[in-house]
Write a protein that holds these residues in place. Structure first.
Motif, PDB file in Angstrom:
ATOM      1  N   ALA A   1      26.945  37.316 130.705  1.00 11.61           N
ATOM      2  CA  ALA A   1      25.976  38.162 132.215  1.00 11.61           C
ATOM      3  C   ALA A   1      26.469  37.136 133.484  1.00 11.61           C
ATOM      4  O   ALA A   1      27.190  37.796 134.617  1.00 11.61           O
ATOM      5  CB  ALA A   1      24.946  37.962 131.328  1.00 11.61           C
ATOM      6  N   ASN A   2      26.962  36.107 133.622  1.00  7.70           N
ATOM      7  CA  ASN A   2      27.204  35.388 134.519  1.00  7.70           C
ATOM      8  C   ASN A   2      28.706  35.566 134.973  1.00  7.70           C
ATOM      9  O   ASN A   2      28.692  36.220 136.453  1.00  7.70           O
ATOM     10  CB  ASN A   2      27.126  33.774 134.080  1.00  7.70           C
ATOM     11  CG  ASN A   2      25.837  33.144 134.079  1.00  7.70           C
ATOM     12  OD1 ASN A   2      24.832  33.819 134.182  1.00  7.70           O
ATOM     13  ND2 ASN A   2      25.611  31.670 133.197  1.00  7.70           N
ATOM     14  N   LEU A   3      29.586  35.839 134.336  1.00  9.63           N
ATOM     15  CA  LEU A   3      30.507  36.531 135.159  1.00  9.63           C
ATOM     16  C   LEU A   3      30.608  37.766 136.278  1.00  9.63           C
ATOM     17  O   LEU A   3      31.329  38.045 136.331  1.00  9.63           O
ATOM     18  CB  LEU A   3      31.442  36.540 133.717  1.00  9.63           C
ATOM     19  CG  LEU A   3      32.422  34.807 133.428  1.00  9.63           C
ATOM     20  CD1 LEU A   3      32.988  35.309 132.028  1.00  9.63           C
ATOM     21  CD2 LEU A   3      32.977  34.557 134.700  1.00  9.63           C
ATOM     22  N   ALA A   4      29.812  38.488 134.916  1.00 13.10           N
ATOM     23  CA  ALA A   4      29.550  39.959 135.338  1.00 13.10           C
ATOM     24  C   ALA A   4      28.911  40.022 137.153  1.00 13.10           C
ATOM     25  O   ALA A   4      29.317  40.639 137.667  1.00 13.10           O
ATOM     26  CB  ALA A   4      29.092  40.696 134.319  1.00 13.10           C
ATOM     27  N   GLU A   5      28.007  38.820 137.178  1.00 14.00           N
ATOM     28  CA  GLU A   5      27.126  38.568 137.911  1.00 14.00           C
ATOM     29  C   GLU A   5      28.081  38.201 139.309  1.00 14.00           C
ATOM     30  O   GLU A   5      28.298  38.791 140.361  1.00 14.00           O
ATOM     31  CB  GLU A   5      26.166  37.915 138.200  1.00 14.00           C
ATOM     32  CG  GLU A   5      24.998  37.097 139.728  1.00 14.00           C
ATOM     33  CD  GLU A   5      24.195  36.623 138.869  1.00 14.00           C
ATOM     34  OE1 GLU A   5      23.380  36.134 140.037  1.00 14.00           O
ATOM     35  OE2 GLU A   5      23.675  36.521 137.852  1.00 14.00           O
ATOM     36  N   ALA A   6      28.625  37.372 138.788  1.00  7.90           N
ATOM     37  CA  ALA A   6      29.221  36.423 139.369  1.00  7.90           C
ATOM     38  C   ALA A   6      31.108  37.071 140.314  1.00  7.90           C
ATOM     39  O   ALA A   6      31.474  37.799 141.441  1.00  7.90           O
ATOM     40  CB  ALA A   6      30.224  35.604 138.908  1.00  7.90           C
ATOM     41  N   LEU A   7      31.344  38.194 139.617  1.00  9.65           N
ATOM     42  CA  LEU A   7      32.432  39.729 139.745  1.00  9.65           C
ATOM     43  C   LEU A   7      31.720  40.520 140.988  1.00  9.65           C
ATOM     44  O   LEU A   7      32.233  41.296 141.887  1.00  9.65           O
ATOM     45  CB  LEU A   7      32.640  40.250 138.745  1.00  9.65           C
ATOM     46  CG  LEU A   7      33.571  41.398 138.542  1.00  9.65           C
ATOM     47  CD1 LEU A   7      34.787  41.203 138.993  1.00  9.65           C
ATOM     48  CD2 LEU A   7      33.912  41.855 137.186  1.00  9.65           C
ATOM     49  N   ASP A   8      30.741  40.917 140.565  1.00 18.37           N
ATOM     50  CA  ASP A   8      29.854  41.668 141.527  1.00 18.37           C
ATOM     51  C   ASP A   8      29.725  41.249 142.752  1.00 18.37           C
ATOM     52  O   ASP A   8      29.826  42.147 143.966  1.00 18.37           O
ATOM     53  CB  ASP A   8      28.350  42.041 140.675  1.00 18.37           C
ATOM     54  CG  ASP A   8      28.369  43.085 139.599  1.00 18.37           C
ATOM     55  OD1 ASP A   8      29.532  44.079 139.420  1.00 18.37           O
ATOM     56  OD2 ASP A   8      27.347  42.883 138.593  1.00 18.37           O
ATOM     57  N   GLN A   9      29.149  40.208 142.780  1.00 11.68           N
ATOM     58  CA  GLN A   9      28.981  39.069 144.041  1.00 11.68           C
ATOM     59  C   GLN A   9      29.955  38.873 144.853  1.00 11.68           C
ATOM     60  O   GLN A   9      30.377  40.016 145.986  1.00 11.68           O
ATOM     61  CB  GLN A   9      28.797  37.943 143.819  1.00 11.68           C
ATOM     62  CG  GLN A   9      27.202  37.477 143.793  1.00 11.68           C
ATOM     63  CD  GLN A   9      26.939  36.512 143.062  1.00 11.68           C
ATOM     64  OE1 GLN A   9      27.437  35.404 142.803  1.00 11.68           O
ATOM     65  NE2 GLN A   9      25.534  36.166 143.328  1.00 11.68           N
ATOM     66  N   SER A  10      30.979  39.335 144.413  1.00 10.86           N
ATOM     67  CA  SER A  10      32.925  38.443 144.678  1.00 10.86           C
ATOM     68  C   SER A  10      33.431  40.214 145.172  1.00 10.86           C
ATOM     69  O   SER A  10      34.043  40.453 146.420  1.00 10.86           O
ATOM     70  CB  SER A  10      33.834  38.311 143.583  1.00 10.86           C
ATOM     71  OG  SER A  10      33.505  36.904 143.343  1.00 10.86           O
ATOM     72  N   LEU A  11      32.937  41.211 144.493  1.00 15.90           N
ATOM     73  CA  LEU A  11      33.783  42.581 145.333  1.00 15.90           C
ATOM     74  C   LEU A  11      33.110  43.070 146.046  1.00 15.90           C
ATOM     75  O   LEU A  11      32.880  43.226 147.222  1.00 15.90           O
ATOM     76  CB  LEU A  11      33.054  43.681 143.677  1.00 15.90           C
ATOM     77  CG  LEU A  11      33.749  43.624 142.490  1.00 15.90           C
ATOM     78  CD1 LEU A  11      33.007  44.120 141.129  1.00 15.90           C
ATOM     79  CD2 LEU A  11      35.423  43.971 142.990  1.00 15.90           C
ATOM     80  N   ALA A  12      31.054  42.579 146.179  1.00 18.81           N
ATOM     81  CA  ALA A  12      30.053  42.656 147.677  1.00 18.81           C
ATOM     82  C   ALA A  12      30.601  42.212 148.532  1.00 18.81           C
ATOM     83  O   ALA A  12      31.356  42.627 149.782  1.00 18.81           O
ATOM     84  CB  ALA A  12      28.852  42.272 147.176  1.00 18.81           C
ATOM     85  N   ARG A  13      30.757  40.835 148.904  1.00 18.59           N
ATOM     86  CA  ARG A  13      31.744  40.410 149.290  1.00 18.59           C
ATOM     87  C   ARG A  13      33.522  40.774 150.014  1.00 18.59           C
ATOM     88  O   ARG A  13      33.675  40.664 150.769  1.00 18.59           O
ATOM     89  CB  ARG A  13      31.801  38.611 149.101  1.00 18.59           C
ATOM     90  CG  ARG A  13      32.986  37.829 150.189  1.00 18.59           C
ATOM     91  CD  ARG A  13      31.622  37.207 151.088  1.00 18.59           C
ATOM     92  NE  ARG A  13      32.669  36.129 151.848  1.00 18.59           N
ATOM     93  CZ  ARG A  13      32.212  36.712 153.330  1.00 18.59           C
ATOM     94  NH1 ARG A  13      31.650  37.297 154.014  1.00 18.59           N
ATOM     95  NH2 ARG A  13      32.894  35.536 154.313  1.00 18.59           N
ATOM     96  N   GLU A  14      33.931  40.662 149.083  1.00 24.48           N
ATOM     97  CA  GLU A  14      35.050  42.010 149.529  1.00 24.48           C
ATOM     98  C   GLU A  14      35.071  43.110 149.743  1.00 24.48           C
ATOM     99  O   GLU A  14      35.973  43.809 151.123  1.00 24.48           O
ATOM    100  CB  GLU A  14      35.908  41.984 147.888  1.00 24.48           C
ATOM    101  CG  GLU A  14      37.594  42.270 148.064  1.00 24.48           C
ATOM    102  CD  GLU A  14      37.660  44.160 148.606  1.00 24.48           C
ATOM    103  OE1 GLU A  14      38.767  44.649 149.420  1.00 24.48           O
ATOM    104  OE2 GLU A  14      36.747  44.358 147.360  1.00 24.48           O
TER     105      GLU A  14
END
Length: 89
Positions: A47-60
């Motif tokens: 869940a933490n990795l999925a949230e971090a991935l979502d944040q990274s994709l938004a930042r990208e």
């Protein structure tokens, strides 16, 4: 030796195989409470990795948008400089 001796020997051998299989299974499966805790930790990590991935994709996406803006601004500046310099050779 009675007629039951071979049957008793086969039963004893089967019980030994069963005990060995059960012990091997318990060694593979380990402590159920520890396994549950490990599974829960893995789910939390996921869940933490999925949230971090979502944040990274938004930042990208945000950075890509800024890069597109900068590219347009740079293109406009190049056109202005070319226009100011006049026709080329």
């Amino acid at each position: 030796m009675t007629d039951l001796d071979p049957a008793a020997a086969r039963l004893d051998a089967a019980l030994q195989r069963l005990e060995a299989a059960l012990e091997a299974h318990l060694l593979r499966s380990g402590n159920p409470a520890a396994l549950r805790a490990e599974i829960d930790a893995l789910c939390a990590d996921r869940a933490n990795l999925a949230e971090a991935l979502d944040q990274s994709l938004a930042r990208e996406q945000e950075l890509q948008s800024l890069a597109d803006e900068a590219s347009l601004a740079l293109g406009a500046a190049i056109d202005e400089v070319r226009a100011a310099l006049g026709p080329g050779d």
